[in-house]
Enzyme design. Structure first.
Site, PDB file in Angstrom:
ATOM      1  N   GLU A 242       0.830  -1.193   0.000  1.00  0.00           N
ATOM      2  CA  GLU A 242       0.000   0.000   0.000  1.00  0.00           C
ATOM      3  C   GLU A 242       0.871   1.252   0.000  1.00  0.00           C
ATOM      4  O   GLU A 242       1.918   1.296   0.639  1.00  0.00           O
ATOM      5  CB  GLU A 242      -0.930   0.005   1.226  1.00  0.00           C
ATOM      6  CG  GLU A 242      -1.980  -1.089   1.154  1.00  0.00           C
ATOM      7  CD  GLU A 242      -2.966  -1.065   2.301  1.00  0.00           C
ATOM      8  OE1 GLU A 242      -4.122  -1.447   2.088  1.00  0.00           O
ATOM      9  OE2 GLU A 242      -2.561  -0.662   3.425  1.00  0.00           O
TER      10      GLU A 242
ATOM     11  N   CYS B  38       3.640   8.616   0.754  1.00  0.00           N
ATOM     12  CA  CYS B  38       4.155   7.708   1.783  1.00  0.00           C
ATOM     13  C   CYS B  38       4.392   6.354   1.120  1.00  0.00           C
ATOM     14  O   CYS B  38       3.435   5.646   0.781  1.00  0.00           O
ATOM     15  CB  CYS B  38       3.140   7.600   2.914  1.00  0.00           C
ATOM     16  SG  CYS B  38       3.677   6.562   4.283  1.00  0.00           S
TER      17      CYS B  38
ATOM     18  N   CYS C 128       6.523  -6.306   7.900  1.00  0.00           N
ATOM     19  CA  CYS C 128       7.622  -5.713   8.667  1.00  0.00           C
ATOM     20  C   CYS C 128       8.048  -6.671   9.771  1.00  0.00           C
ATOM     21  O   CYS C 128       7.223  -7.360  10.360  1.00  0.00           O
ATOM     22  CB  CYS C 128       7.162  -4.394   9.287  1.00  0.00           C
ATOM     23  SG  CYS C 128       8.460  -3.470  10.150  1.00  0.00           S
TER      24      CYS C 128
ATOM     25  N   CYS D 259       6.092  -3.644  16.102  1.00  0.00           N
ATOM     26  CA  CYS D 259       5.685  -2.644  17.100  1.00  0.00           C
ATOM     27  C   CYS D 259       4.240  -2.909  17.508  1.00  0.00           C
ATOM     28  O   CYS D 259       3.386  -3.206  16.666  1.00  0.00           O
ATOM     29  CB  CYS D 259       5.829  -1.236  16.525  1.00  0.00           C
ATOM     30  SG  CYS D 259       7.536  -0.786  16.125  1.00  0.00           S
TER      31      CYS D 259
ATOM     32  N   CYS E 106       1.245  -1.047  15.629  1.00  0.00           N
ATOM     33  CA  CYS E 106       1.294  -0.927  14.170  1.00  0.00           C
ATOM     34  C   CYS E 106       0.673  -2.140  13.481  1.00  0.00           C
ATOM     35  O   CYS E 106       1.084  -3.281  13.720  1.00  0.00           O
ATOM     36  CB  CYS E 106       2.739  -0.742  13.714  1.00  0.00           C
ATOM     37  SG  CYS E 106       2.906  -0.558  11.922  1.00  0.00           S
TER      38      CYS E 106
ATOM     39  N   GLY F 239       6.905  -1.464   6.293  1.00  0.00           N
ATOM     40  CA  GLY F 239       8.284  -1.922   6.413  1.00  0.00           C
ATOM     41  C   GLY F 239       9.198  -0.963   7.146  1.00  0.00           C
ATOM     42  O   GLY F 239       8.881   0.206   7.380  1.00  0.00           O
ATOM     43  N   GLU F 240      10.363  -1.474   7.529  1.00  0.00           N
ATOM     44  CA  GLU F 240      11.443  -0.713   8.159  1.00  0.00           C
ATOM     45  C   GLU F 240      12.504  -0.436   7.097  1.00  0.00           C
ATOM     46  O   GLU F 240      13.203  -1.356   6.646  1.00  0.00           O
ATOM     47  CB  GLU F 240      12.032  -1.513   9.320  1.00  0.00           C
ATOM     48  CG  GLU F 240      13.408  -1.059   9.812  1.00  0.00           C
ATOM     49  CD  GLU F 240      13.459   0.385  10.264  1.00  0.00           C
ATOM     50  OE1 GLU F 240      14.361   1.116   9.795  1.00  0.00           O
ATOM     51  OE2 GLU F 240      12.616   0.789  11.086  1.00  0.00           O
TER      52      GLU F 240
ATOM     53  N   SER G 158      12.333   7.028   7.446  1.00  0.00           N
ATOM     54  CA  SER G 158      12.056   6.755   8.850  1.00  0.00           C
ATOM     55  C   SER G 158      12.775   5.501   9.321  1.00  0.00           C
ATOM     56  O   SER G 158      13.181   4.657   8.516  1.00  0.00           O
ATOM     57  CB  SER G 158      10.554   6.586   9.081  1.00  0.00           C
ATOM     58  OG  SER G 158      10.096   5.385   8.486  1.00  0.00           O
TER      59      SER G 158
ATOM     60  N   SER H 141      11.408   6.780  15.048  1.00  0.00           N
ATOM     61  CA  SER H 141      10.226   6.415  15.828  1.00  0.00           C
ATOM     62  C   SER H 141      10.628   6.295  17.297  1.00  0.00           C
ATOM     63  O   SER H 141      11.346   5.360  17.664  1.00  0.00           O
ATOM     64  CB  SER H 141       9.659   5.089  15.323  1.00  0.00           C
ATOM     65  OG  SER H 141       9.244   5.204  13.981  1.00  0.00           O
TER      66      SER H 141
ATOM     67  N   HIS I 234       8.277   7.223  20.473  1.00  0.00           N
ATOM     68  CA  HIS I 234       7.057   6.722  21.119  1.00  0.00           C
ATOM     69  C   HIS I 234       7.152   6.552  22.636  1.00  0.00           C
ATOM     70  O   HIS I 234       6.124   6.443  23.288  1.00  0.00           O
ATOM     71  CB  HIS I 234       6.572   5.435  20.455  1.00  0.00           C
ATOM     72  CG  HIS I 234       6.471   5.560  18.958  1.00  0.00           C
ATOM     73  ND1 HIS I 234       5.748   6.565  18.347  1.00  0.00           N
ATOM     74  CD2 HIS I 234       7.035   4.844  17.944  1.00  0.00           C
ATOM     75  CE1 HIS I 234       5.860   6.447  17.023  1.00  0.00           C
ATOM     76  NE2 HIS I 234       6.637   5.428  16.764  1.00  0.00           N
TER      77      HIS I 234
ATOM     78  N   HIS J 154      -4.261   5.501  16.125  1.00  0.00           N
ATOM     79  CA  HIS J 154      -5.429   4.963  15.429  1.00  0.00           C
ATOM     80  C   HIS J 154      -5.580   3.512  15.845  1.00  0.00           C
ATOM     81  O   HIS J 154      -4.722   2.678  15.515  1.00  0.00           O
ATOM     82  CB  HIS J 154      -5.251   5.093  13.920  1.00  0.00           C
ATOM     83  CG  HIS J 154      -4.988   6.506  13.495  1.00  0.00           C
ATOM     84  ND1 HIS J 154      -3.733   6.959  13.155  1.00  0.00           N
ATOM     85  CD2 HIS J 154      -5.822   7.571  13.391  1.00  0.00           C
ATOM     86  CE1 HIS J 154      -3.804   8.241  12.837  1.00  0.00           C
ATOM     87  NE2 HIS J 154      -5.056   8.640  12.972  1.00  0.00           N
TER      88      HIS J 154
ATOM     89  N   CYS K 242      -1.399   6.763   9.900  1.00  0.00           N
ATOM     90  CA  CYS K 242      -0.188   6.190  10.485  1.00  0.00           C
ATOM     91  C   CYS K 242      -0.491   4.905  11.250  1.00  0.00           C
ATOM     92  O   CYS K 242      -1.374   4.868  12.111  1.00  0.00           O
ATOM     93  CB  CYS K 242       0.445   7.214  11.418  1.00  0.00           C
ATOM     94  SG  CYS K 242       1.986   6.668  12.165  1.00  0.00           S
TER      95      CYS K 242
END
Length: 369
Positions: free
Chosen positions: A116, A129, A136, A140, A143, A181-182, A213, A235, A237, A311, A354
């Site tokens: 996506e 994006c 991934c 996390c 996510c 993904g990372e 990122s 990231s 958090h 979200h 996100c």
């Protein structure tokens, strides 16, 4: 010719050809010479790809017919249009792109994997994006992509195709590697893609139009900082290592303190920017204790913090912070010298915001080509 292949599902070995998209200009020169063409033909091919975005070799009309035929014997352009899109009430558009080759991974059961990609219009700005992996490894807690698990790395062509075949391509002003993904876990291909985006014979973008990122991946993050001038977004958090570990398993391999110690070795006082992403959970990571810890952690580092709304995703019991709590955190950080913004949430109604991207349950039986 050892150029590697990027193959559409269902193609027979005789139909499988090398893909031009994703090759750097210097590689295209090598291809031209290997096929008995002048080296400058490589520059011509690069212009057809990265300036004019052709979809077939026949469109490269300043190459002789014989050279086009010779090139077509071994190569295709390799662009693949999105196979689906969803449009948000706020103008955000989420595209579903086919992935022709996922490196070092077995084929999906139906012969196709998908990623996506999200286009976010905002006045005269257009941000894309992009994804760098299918799924991934980082897992996390908050996510949805992490819940999908890791299915493979995107090739350079698959990364660039999200830009190349984007209907709104001409409206783009910025690209952020914040999709599935990372990026540091697929660093070779991410660097090759950003090199083409910034190359004089590629897209000719300024590195300041690109942000990559990362959760912080030991060794890989340093290499990215050394080899690229693109912006970096970390990231965070939580500024508290034990709590961050409960949210982000990657904290164990490279802690947030290690990450920031590394960032302090680089200059972010000019055009290159360093930012921190911070999803806010009510009463969990948005307290004054956390605010003071963030200030201590980032003291003296030229950076900004982006606060992000959580979200909710299935089976994850985390409370989303409301606007008032986020504003209180923002105001405290700003008053104590940490430039902080609250990021506008876009595309939530189409699961494009996100942390919501996933292709775990999406399938398709054919790829347009």
């Amino acid at each position: 010719m050892n150029t590697g292949k990027n193959v559409l599902p269902g193609m027979t070995p005789a139909e499988q050809k090398n893909v031009l998209l994703g090759m750097a200009p210097v590689q295209l020169k090598t291809v031209a010479q290997a096929l008995g063409m002048p080296a400058f033909t490589g520059n011509q091919i690069a212009k057809w790809l990265y300036e004019r975005h052709v979809t077939t070799i026949d469109e490269m009309t300043n190459l002789s017919k014989a050279n086009r035929e010779r090139l077509s014997e071994h190569f295709v352009v390799g662009a693949a249009a999105p196979i689906d899109c969803q449009r948000s009430a706020d103008g955000t558009v989420k595209y579903l792109f086919p992935v022709r080759t996922v490196q070092n991974q077995p084929s999906a059961a139906n012969g196709l994997r998908l990623v996506e990609t999200v286009f976010i219009p905002d006045g005269d700005r257009g941000t894309l994006c992009v994804s760098s992996q299918v799924g991934c490894k980082m897992n996390c807690l908050f996510c949805q992509t992490g819940k999908q698990g890791f299915e493979g790395n995107l090739t350079v062509a698959d990364i660039l195709n999200q830009i190349y075949s984007l209907p709104e391509r001409d409206r783009l002003t910025n690209v952020v590697f914040m999709g599935q993904g990372e990026p540091m876990d697929n660093l070779d291909n991410v660097l090759k893609a950003t090199d083409i985006l910034t190359a004089a014979n590629g897209y000719r973008w300024s590195p300041k139009r690109i942000t990559v990122s990362s959760v912080g991946v030991k060794g890989k993050l340093k290499r990215f900082l050394d080899e690229s001038q693109c912006h970096v977004a970390i990231s965070m958090h939580s500024p508290l290592p034990e709590q961050r570990l409960s949210l982000m398993p990657a904290e164990k391999a490279m802690s947030i303190t290690e990450t920031i110690d590394l960032l302090r070795q680089y200059d972010f006082t000019h055009q290159r920017r360093c930012s921190f992403e911070y999803i806010c959970f009510a009463g969990l990571n948005d307290t004054m204790e956390h605010a003071r810890a963030i200030v201590r952690l980032l003291k003296g580092l030229d950076c900004r913090v982006n606060l992000i709304r959580f979200h909710p995703i299935p089976d994850v019991d985390l409370p989303a912070a409301d606007e008032q709590r986020m504003e209180r955190l923002r105001d405290y950080l700003t008053q104590h010298g940490v430039f902080t913004t609250i990021r506008a949430s876009r595309g939530q109604d189409i699961f494009a915001a996100c942390g919501l991207l996933t292709t775990a349950h999406k399938t398709s039986q054919s790829v347009p080509h």
